[in-house]
Design a protein around this motif. Structure first.
Motif, PDB file in Angstrom:
ATOM      1  N   TYR A  14       0.841  -1.204   0.000  1.00  0.00           N
ATOM      2  CA  TYR A  14       0.000   0.000   0.000  1.00  0.00           C
ATOM      3  C   TYR A  14       0.875   1.254   0.000  1.00  0.00           C
ATOM      4  N   TYR A  15       1.917   1.242   0.817  1.00  0.00           N
ATOM      5  CA  TYR A  15       2.806   2.402   0.904  1.00  0.00           C
ATOM      6  C   TYR A  15       3.504   2.647  -0.435  1.00  0.00           C
ATOM      7  N   VAL A  21       1.620   7.139  -6.509  1.00  0.00           N
ATOM      8  CA  VAL A  21       0.472   7.972  -6.896  1.00  0.00           C
ATOM      9  C   VAL A  21       0.625   9.419  -6.436  1.00  0.00           C
ATOM     10  N   TYR A  22       1.051   9.615  -5.191  1.00  0.00           N
ATOM     11  CA  TYR A  22       1.020  10.956  -4.601  1.00  0.00           C
ATOM     12  C   TYR A  22       2.356  11.699  -4.602  1.00  0.00           C
ATOM     13  N   ILE A  27       7.635  15.798  -6.034  1.00  0.00           N
ATOM     14  CA  ILE A  27       8.648  16.240  -5.079  1.00  0.00           C
ATOM     15  C   ILE A  27      10.036  16.120  -5.703  1.00  0.00           C
ATOM     16  N   ARG A  28      10.999  16.772  -5.071  1.00  0.00           N
ATOM     17  CA  ARG A  28      12.377  16.714  -5.565  1.00  0.00           C
ATOM     18  C   ARG A  28      12.894  15.276  -5.524  1.00  0.00           C
ATOM     19  N   GLY A  84       1.792  10.092   6.509  1.00  0.00           N
ATOM     20  CA  GLY A  84       1.088  10.655   5.361  1.00  0.00           C
ATOM     21  C   GLY A  84       0.278   9.607   4.622  1.00  0.00           C
ATOM     22  N   ALA A  85       0.875   8.438   4.412  1.00  0.00           N
ATOM     23  CA  ALA A  85       0.183   7.351   3.714  1.00  0.00           C
ATOM     24  C   ALA A  85      -0.943   6.779   4.565  1.00  0.00           C
ATOM     25  N   ILE A  86      -0.679   6.618   5.845  1.00  0.00           N
ATOM     26  CA  ILE A  86      -1.659   6.002   6.748  1.00  0.00           C
ATOM     27  C   ILE A  86      -2.903   6.879   6.906  1.00  0.00           C
TER      28      ILE A  86
END
Length: 308
Positions: A14-15, A21-22, A27-28, A84-86
């Motif tokens: 999932y992570y 996806v996100y 991001i850098r 953030g993922a959770i």
């Protein structure tokens, strides 16, 4: 059916999907590499932990296992990335509660980090030993970093157009992607976009160096890939030859800041020149120097009061 599928999803999978996806492309690259490293650690420490089994206890155990091999600050960064993922999983109904709530951050005791920098005499000796030729080389690069305190990636991205010789300023507005495929990247943060004053020696030397060079092309980047270690090795050889302390290119940045602080330049001015996001960063990084200066201030106060 959806609940049954959720029960079979491994947290590491999932992570991984969440990062793809996100975070991918948003991001850098340097930040992305940290998320990918966290992904590897989840798979290493809890390969069979299912998302549905992610209770507060299971999450705390994962953090504790990670903390056994990392310092507290690194564990805290790991926690923030996973959280953030959770939280998104909670929003999507894949988890009923936030298992990261009230998490305890542990970690190995950090080793005492002594910042390596040169004193004024050593820096003067180093600069005198540099082989400043007609064309740009890494000795020119070392000179520029020593005189400006720029980060390695910032100095690599400098072009002739960034210099304003009449006003004696240098604009820092980008970095060079030396860890990736090359090309310009944004600066580390908004505060890193800045104009700094340069001394007359840099004005004279670089105004000659950049004559005839393309305005929008990096001065120090050629066709071959650049490695931080290559420039560090050149600097180390110079230090050995001069019989002075051996430092890295980043150590030159520390040297620059240290000399300014010892010269009486305010922390606020040094922070702006270095492109720090706040004075707090400067204060934390150069705490030992600031404490030395405070001790000198106490002596000065006492001498002044004694003479009244």
């Amino acid at each position: 059916m959806l609940t049954d599928m959720n029960n079979q999803v491994f947290f590491c999978d999932y992570y991984k999907q969440w990062v793809d996806v996100y975070k991918k492309g948003a991001i850098r690259e340097a930040t992305m590499s940290k998320y990918l490293m966290s992904q590897k650690w989840i798979k290493k420490l809890a390969p069979e932990l299912k998302l549905s089994e992610l209770t507060r206890t299971a999450y705390q155990k994962l953090l504790n296992d990670y903390a056994k091999e990392h310092e507290r600050q690194t564990t805290l960064d790991f926690h923030h990335q996973l959280k953030g993922a959770i939280l998104d999983a909670v929003d999507e109904g894949m988890l009923e509660r936030d298992p990261t709530r009230k998490a305890i951050i542990k970690g190995k005791t950090p080793r005492a980090k002594k910042i390596k920098y040169l004193n004024q005499f050593e820096l003067h000796t180093l600069i005198a030993n540099l082989d400043i030729k007609e064309e740009a080389n890494w000795d020119w690069f070392i000179l520029l970093v020593a005189k400006t305190g720029m980060r390695f990636s910032e100095a690599l991205a400098i072009t002739p157009a960034d210099f304003d010789f009449s006003r004696q300023t240098l604009s820092i507005s980008k970095t060079w992607d030396y860890k990736g495929e090359g090309g310009f990247l944004p600066t580390k943060n908004k505060s890193s976009v800045r104009k700094i004053q340069i001394d007359w020696q840099i004005v004279v030397k670089f105004s000659e160096l950049v004559k005839g060079l393309p305005d929008d092309k990096p001065i120090f980047v050629g066709k071959s890939k650049i490695y931080n270690s290559t420039v560090n090795d050149i600097l180390t050889r110079h230090c050995k030859k001069c019989g002075i302390s051996e430092i890295s290119i980043h150590g030159l940045r520390h040297t620059h800041a240290s000399l300014l602080l010892f010269a009486g330049v305010s922390i606020a001015s040094v922070a702006r020149r270095l492109g720090h996001a706040s004075m707090t960063t400067t204060q934390k990084t150069y705490l030992h120097i600031i404490q030395e200066l405070e001790n000198k201030d106490v002596d000065l106060v006492m001498r002044t009061l004694s003479g009244l």
